[in-house]
Design an enzyme around this catalytic site. Structure first.
Site, PDB file in Angstrom:
ATOM      1  N   ASP A  46       0.835  -1.212   0.000  1.00  0.00           N
ATOM      2  CA  ASP A  46       0.000   0.000   0.000  1.00  0.00           C
ATOM      3  C   ASP A  46       0.862   1.253   0.000  1.00  0.00           C
ATOM      4  OD1 ASP A  46      -2.280  -1.482   0.020  1.00  0.00           O
ATOM      5  OD2 ASP A  46      -2.731  -1.186   2.140  1.00  0.00           O
ATOM      6  N   SER A  94     -14.282   4.945  -2.952  1.00  0.00           N
ATOM      7  CA  SER A  94     -13.481   4.091  -2.075  1.00  0.00           C
ATOM      8  C   SER A  94     -13.164   4.903  -0.819  1.00  0.00           C
ATOM      9  CB  SER A  94     -12.227   3.621  -2.790  1.00  0.00           C
ATOM     10  OG  SER A  94     -11.443   4.731  -3.088  1.00  0.00           O
ATOM     11  N   GLU A 124     -16.754  -0.093  12.400  1.00  0.00           N
ATOM     12  CA  GLU A 124     -17.154  -1.398  11.851  1.00  0.00           C
ATOM     13  C   GLU A 124     -15.933  -2.191  11.389  1.00  0.00           C
ATOM     14  OE1 GLU A 124     -19.490  -0.351   8.425  1.00  0.00           O
ATOM     15  OE2 GLU A 124     -20.742   1.026   9.586  1.00  0.00           O
ATOM     16  N   LYS A 161     -13.621  -3.939   8.796  1.00  0.00           N
ATOM     17  CA  LYS A 161     -13.433  -3.759   7.352  1.00  0.00           C
ATOM     18  C   LYS A 161     -13.305  -5.162   6.764  1.00  0.00           C
ATOM     19  CE  LYS A 161     -10.525  -1.284   4.020  1.00  0.00           C
ATOM     20  NZ  LYS A 161     -10.590  -2.331   3.031  1.00  0.00           N
ATOM     21  N   ASP A 195     -12.661  -8.070   4.276  1.00  0.00           N
ATOM     22  CA  ASP A 195     -11.706  -8.188   3.177  1.00  0.00           C
ATOM     23  C   ASP A 195     -12.339  -9.000   2.044  1.00  0.00           C
ATOM     24  OD1 ASP A 195      -9.353  -7.736   1.962  1.00  0.00           O
ATOM     25  OD2 ASP A 195      -8.195  -9.217   3.090  1.00  0.00           O
ATOM     26  N   ARG A 203     -18.373  -2.963  -7.827  1.00  0.00           N
ATOM     27  CA  ARG A 203     -18.007  -1.554  -7.748  1.00  0.00           C
ATOM     28  C   ARG A 203     -17.513  -1.029  -9.100  1.00  0.00           C
ATOM     29  NH1 ARG A 203     -13.493   1.220  -7.026  1.00  0.00           N
ATOM     30  NH2 ARG A 203     -13.759   3.278  -6.117  1.00  0.00           N
ATOM     31  N   GLU A 228     -20.301  -6.073   1.186  1.00  0.00           N
ATOM     32  CA  GLU A 228     -19.106  -6.798   0.777  1.00  0.00           C
ATOM     33  C   GLU A 228     -19.436  -8.283   0.608  1.00  0.00           C
ATOM     34  OE1 GLU A 228     -16.747  -4.502   0.669  1.00  0.00           O
ATOM     35  OE2 GLU A 228     -14.825  -5.572   0.569  1.00  0.00           O
ATOM     36  N   TYR A 243     -23.430  -2.828   4.615  1.00  0.00           N
ATOM     37  CA  TYR A 243     -23.003  -1.755   5.523  1.00  0.00           C
ATOM     38  C   TYR A 243     -23.274  -0.346   5.010  1.00  0.00           C
ATOM     39  CZ  TYR A 243     -19.019  -2.338   2.334  1.00  0.00           C
ATOM     40  OH  TYR A 243     -18.243  -2.482   1.222  1.00  0.00           O
ATOM     41  N   LYS A 260     -17.000   5.682  10.437  1.00  0.00           N
ATOM     42  CA  LYS A 260     -17.862   6.577   9.655  1.00  0.00           C
ATOM     43  C   LYS A 260     -18.588   7.537  10.587  1.00  0.00           C
ATOM     44  CE  LYS A 260     -18.854   2.599   6.773  1.00  0.00           C
ATOM     45  NZ  LYS A 260     -19.834   1.601   6.394  1.00  0.00           N
ATOM     46  N   LYS A 279      -6.198   0.539   8.694  1.00  0.00           N
ATOM     47  CA  LYS A 279      -5.796  -0.833   8.352  1.00  0.00           C
ATOM     48  C   LYS A 279      -4.817  -1.361   9.390  1.00  0.00           C
ATOM     49  CE  LYS A 279      -5.245  -1.718   3.932  1.00  0.00           C
ATOM     50  NZ  LYS A 279      -5.497  -2.241   2.621  1.00  0.00           N
ATOM     51  N   CYS A 335      18.845 -35.293  -3.896  1.00  0.00           N
ATOM     52  CA  CYS A 335      17.592 -35.454  -3.147  1.00  0.00           C
ATOM     53  C   CYS A 335      17.897 -35.854  -1.703  1.00  0.00           C
ATOM     54  CB  CYS A 335      16.736 -36.526  -3.821  1.00  0.00           C
ATOM     55  SG  CYS A 335      15.276 -36.948  -2.847  1.00  0.00           S
ATOM     56  N   CYS A 357      16.633 -39.733  -1.376  1.00  0.00           N
ATOM     57  CA  CYS A 357      17.165 -40.907  -2.084  1.00  0.00           C
ATOM     58  C   CYS A 357      18.550 -40.668  -2.672  1.00  0.00           C
ATOM     59  CB  CYS A 357      16.196 -41.343  -3.177  1.00  0.00           C
ATOM     60  SG  CYS A 357      16.175 -40.222  -4.574  1.00  0.00           S
ATOM     61  N   CYS A 410      13.349 -34.029  -7.696  1.00  0.00           N
ATOM     62  CA  CYS A 410      14.016 -35.313  -7.689  1.00  0.00           C
ATOM     63  C   CYS A 410      13.391 -36.113  -8.829  1.00  0.00           C
ATOM     64  CB  CYS A 410      13.777 -36.009  -6.353  1.00  0.00           C
ATOM     65  SG  CYS A 410      14.244 -37.739  -6.422  1.00  0.00           S
ATOM     66  N   CYS A 468      11.820 -42.805  -5.693  1.00  0.00           N
ATOM     67  CA  CYS A 468      12.257 -42.103  -4.477  1.00  0.00           C
ATOM     68  C   CYS A 468      11.195 -42.335  -3.386  1.00  0.00           C
ATOM     69  CB  CYS A 468      12.407 -40.630  -4.812  1.00  0.00           C
ATOM     70  SG  CYS A 468      12.617 -39.577  -3.393  1.00  0.00           S
TER      71      CYS A 468
HETATM   72  S1  IVH Z   1     -17.892   1.842   3.622  1.00  0.00           S
HETATM   73  C1  IVH Z   1     -18.041   5.627   1.317  1.00  0.00           C
HETATM   74  N1  IVH Z   1     -17.709  -0.160   5.331  1.00  0.00           N
HETATM   75  O1  IVH Z   1     -13.407  -1.339   1.900  1.00  0.00           O
HETATM   76  C2  IVH Z   1     -17.810   4.443   2.133  1.00  0.00           C
HETATM   77  N2  IVH Z   1     -16.480  -0.267   3.321  1.00  0.00           N
HETATM   78  O2  IVH Z   1     -11.153   0.358   1.293  1.00  0.00           O
HETATM   79  C3  IVH Z   1     -17.691   3.227   1.322  1.00  0.00           C
HETATM   80  N3  IVH Z   1     -15.222  -2.345   3.031  1.00  0.00           N
HETATM   81  O3  IVH Z   1     -14.649  -0.073  -1.122  1.00  0.00           O
HETATM   82  C4  IVH Z   1     -17.308   2.006   1.995  1.00  0.00           C
HETATM   83  N4  IVH Z   1     -15.822  -3.283   4.924  1.00  0.00           N
HETATM   84  O4  IVH Z   1     -15.318  -2.477  -0.433  1.00  0.00           O
HETATM   85  C5  IVH Z   1     -17.315   0.349   4.141  1.00  0.00           C
HETATM   86  N5  IVH Z   1     -17.655  -1.876   6.909  1.00  0.00           N
HETATM   87  C6  IVH Z   1     -17.277  -1.382   5.725  1.00  0.00           C
HETATM   88  C7  IVH Z   1     -16.422  -2.070   4.865  1.00  0.00           C
HETATM   89  C8  IVH Z   1     -16.034  -1.480   3.657  1.00  0.00           C
HETATM   90  C9  IVH Z   1     -15.122  -3.426   3.809  1.00  0.00           C
HETATM   91  C10 IVH Z   1     -14.509  -2.174   1.740  1.00  0.00           C
HETATM   92  C11 IVH Z   1     -15.340  -1.581   0.634  1.00  0.00           C
HETATM   93  C12 IVH Z   1     -14.610  -0.328   0.247  1.00  0.00           C
HETATM   94  C13 IVH Z   1     -13.218  -0.619   0.701  1.00  0.00           C
HETATM   95  C14 IVH Z   1     -12.448   0.633   0.933  1.00  0.00           C
END
Ligand code: IVH
Length: 738
Positions: free
Chosen positions: A106, A151, A182, A184, A186, A205, A242, A294, A358, A382, A476, A479, A494, A499
């Site tokens: 990242d 995003s 909340e 996040k 994956d 998306r 998600e 969410y 949020k 993160k 190996c 053997c 090998c 073997c």
């Molecule tokens: S809110 C404007 N809530 O994370 C807000 N996103 O890195 C939009 N994601 O694109 C997203 N868990 O795909 C929100 N509890 C959560 C989430 C979440 C996973 C993902 C989502 C977003 C990405 C951003």
């Protein structure tokens, strides 16, 4: 993207490597030649390239240089970052592995993004940035979101998180702002449109403005109502969330692939996104994806004024909402929750990679607004992967079924990310050389969530004076045969077919549950049989006699008899099991079923040409080549004849091959009315693929009636005769639960 999916779905990664493309990428990154990659096990070239040096100023904004020298160096840096990221992407998507942590990745990406913002003329054609945040794939209709899906800004720093809160507090002149914190998830983002309470569309998306219509795939997920419940139903709403693959399902799939000798999937997220882009909904259904919701896009009429209201309304509608969400006031409480959520989230059935925070109040959200990239009212924190330092006791070598010799780090046990780690794969000789890992070193290891531990590298300052470089053996370890390495492969193999560990692994595979399913022929018995020289290949199993077994330790008459009976009864297994058990490259259980269905007599399969095989659905060039190469070898042809002579079923009377395992085997099904997601032809195809047959009229012999909208007299008849009636979801569930 398309390529990404294809690679995730097959083991063509190997073929890709064969083309030497990886070598090319390494060489490009290094500005070096291919020599070092293709040459012995020293891997000197890799040493220069990795670990990548990651600069530590990722979140500062960059402005265009006024000094031409600086501009040149910025552009050089852009080029370097681009090729580093491309290299990592290739490795990640095509080889299912990574050489840096998510955080390092990242950071590189953020630096590139910042630089490109200052130099828009090179940004447009930058191959890395072109792909950022765009999941659109060929083969899908695109659909424009009513409200774009943005995003999130993300951070790994507490200080930056607090700055985010303080900016909002300053903006609104208040210090009591509430935040929804909340997990996040994956996975991959999805937007569901409900019109008058009915699910009409599921869209990815995409690039945020428009995404792929994956409704038919989404419809196979269980636990999502196709109609909202409750009294408050809007005319139209976009619900966001998600899609993910539960960790358990991911583990099961990989365990199966391991048994089948197939390349493993890297992580649940990639597999989930690859799965959602499958063109066959049937395949998607089998992958048992789930969703949590969410967020909201458009909603007509508007119905909620805060995140917490929204979650409550989702529950009222019967939708699965993201778990463990808490409302926190101010920066301190929110930060505390971010920290505690890390452990709490381990209990969730899915992987999380951080927390999303949020602003709760939607009126304030609107006032805060967005930048061009992300809202100002939300942030993702993160979690950095957890790391630990421990001693690398030794590097052991494992010989697999195909002779591949894999180095494994044997570590002093250490606790990291919730579990104790004592072993980790080191992949291959090059990786060891590249990181200069030496037995006796202290090494740093990393574990992100549930993901397999990774050895990052040695702590060179703590290296003892007597610690010597690791020399990958030329022979190996089991053997003593000379190891070979094809010029286009990274592994050493090998080449000795007899073997002992290879024989053991091959027998384990052959006898395994998913192949010949020979009860009581487990690892330790195989070990005994091979060590005693009684068995050198699968055919020998069928030559074992009572007295052979009685001469072995721990074998009494009863256990010997049981084993012989189990071996005997395996002779009549369906031919696909035999074919799978033989362990051809790229022939897992489902390919074996496909082949056995087309060639009920395996003797005919031996003579099939590559072209013949490629005409079968689901058989591509790589598989076809593997099969023809296998049967071109006289040793394997001889083995087939031997097995036949020993009384094994090589000629199946069951034309459908593996159909005894199919969920609708022998079932008659009648469709009435219109299903939400499948036309009549598609429905018939699904039934047939699963071993059943579709009939036009209901009788006592009908097993199920599947009823859609405007179901007519057939439904009434079914009810009259007491035939079981299912809706589309119930029908899919029936197949799934098999
Ligand atoms: S809110 C404007 N809530 O994370 C807000 N996103 O890195 C939009 N994601 O694109 C997203 N868990 O795909 C929100 N509890 C959560 C989430 C979440 C996973 C993902 C989502 C977003 C990405 C951003």
């Amino acid at each position: 993207m398309e390529m990404k999916n294809r690679f995730m779905e097959s083991s063509v990664g190997l073929a890709f490597r064969r083309l030497g493309i990886l070598s090319l990428i390494v060489a490009v990154v290094l500005g070096g030649s291919l020599k070092a990659v293709e040459g012995g096990s020293s891997g000197e070239a890799g040493k220069e390239a990795l670990p990548l040096e990651v600069d530590s100023a990722p979140f500062l904004s960059v402005s265009r240089a006024t000094d031409p020298m600086k501009e040149t160096s910025d552009k050089k840096r852009i080029e370097k970052l681009t090729s580093q990221i491309e290299f990592l992407d290739q490795l990640y998507y095509k080889e299912n592995r990574s050489e840096v942590s998510d955080q390092e990745y990242d950071t590189l990406k953020q630096e590139l993004e910042d630089l490109l913002e200052a130099y828009p003329e090179v940004a447009d054609e930058n191959p890395v940035m072109e792909r950022v945040g765009d999941d659109r794939t060929r083969g899908f209709q695109t659909y424009k979101h009513l409200v774009p899906m943005s995003s999130l800004d993300n951070t790994y720093s507490e200080q930056e998180f607090r700055q985010f809160v303080h900016r909002l507090e300053d903006r609104f002149g208040r210090s009591d702002l509430s935040f929804s914190v909340e997990p996040k998830i994956d996975g991959l983002a999805i937007s569901l449109t409900f019109e008058n309470g009915r699910l009409v569309r599921a869209v990815t998306r995409g690039n945020g403005v428009e995404g792929d219509d994956v409704t038919r795939n989404f419809a196979t997920l269980s636990g999502v109502p196709h109609a909202l419940t409750g009294a408050r139903i809007p005319a139209l709403v976009e619900v966001r969330g998600e899609v993910f693959m539960p960790r358990e399902v991911f583990r099961e799939i990989n365990a199966m692939r391991e048994r089948d000798g197939l390349e493993l999937f890297a992580n649940p997220r990639n597999l989930a996104s690859g799965t959602m882009k499958q063109l066959d909904p049937e395949m998607v259904r089998r992958r048992r994806l789930q969703v949590r919701l969410y967020g909201m896009g458009a909603c007509e009429p508007a119905m909620v004024s805060s995140q917490s209201d929204m979650h409550a309304l989702f529950r009222e509608w019967g939708l699965p909402v993201v778990e463990l969400t808490t409302l926190c006031r101010g920066a301190d409480a929110s930060w505390e929750r971010i920290v505690s959520l890390r452990d709490a989230a381990r209990e969730l059935p899915y992987d999380t990679d951080g927390a999303v925070v949020k602003l709760d109040d939607m009126a304030l959200q609107r006032q805060a607004g967005s930048t061009s990239k992300a809202p100002r009212w939300a942030i993702a924190y993160k979690y950095a992967a957890e790391r630990a330092v421990t001693r690398l006791r030794e590097i052991s070598l494992q010989v697999g079924r195909t002779g591949a010799v894999t180095p494994v780090a044997e570590l002093d046990p250490v606790r990291v990310a919730g579990s104790t780690v004592s072993r980790a794969t080191l992949h291959n000789a090059d990786e060891i050389a590249r990181r200069d890992l030496r037995p006796g070193d202290f090494v740093e290891i990393e574990k992100a969530g549930e993901i397999i531990p990774r050895v990052i590298g040695p702590v060179v300052e703590r290296r003892g004076a007597d610690v010597q470089p690791f020399v990958f053996p030329a022979v190996c370890p089991a053997c003593g045969s000379k190891l070979i390495r094809l010029s286009d492969e990274v592994v050493w193999r090998c080449d000795n077919p007899v073997c002992p560990p290879q024989i053991r692994r091959r027998l384990e595979h052959f006898a395994g549950k998913h192949a010949m399913d020979i009860d009581s022929l487990g690892e330790s018995v195989i070990d005994q049989l091979v060590s005693a020289g009684l068995v050198r290949g699968v055919a020998d199993l069928y030559r074992i006699r009572m007295e052979d077994l009685l001469s072995l330790e721990r074998f009494g008459e009863k256990s010997a008899r049981n084993l012989l009976a189990a071996i005997e009864s395996s002779k009549s297994r369906p031919t696909w099991r035999l074919l799978h058990g033989l362990g051809l490259f790229h022939v897992g259980a489902s390919v074996a079923k496909e082949l056995a269905a087309a060639y009920p007599d395996l003797m005919d399969l031996m003579d099939a040409s590559k072209e013949d095989l490629m005409r079968l659905s689901g058989i591509g060039e790589v598989i076809a080549e593997s099969v023809t190469l296998y049967f071109a070898d006289p040793v394997h042809r001889e083995l087939m004849s031997e097995l036949m002579a020993l009384g094994l079923t090589v000629q199946s009377t069951d034309v459908a091959g593996g159909s005894s395992d199919l969920p609708l085997k022998g079932k008659t099904i009648v469709l009435t009315g219109t299903l939400p997601n499948y036309g009549r032809d598609e429905f018939t195809a699904i039934v047939e693929k699963n071993g059943g047959k579709v009939s036009g009229s209901v009788s006592r012999k009908t097993d199920y009636v599947v009823a859609g909208e405007s179901a007519g007299s057939k439904l009434a008849k079914a009810q009259e005769l007491g035939v079981k009636v299912l809706d589309e979801a119930g029908f899919l569930e029936l197949i799934e639960s098999h």
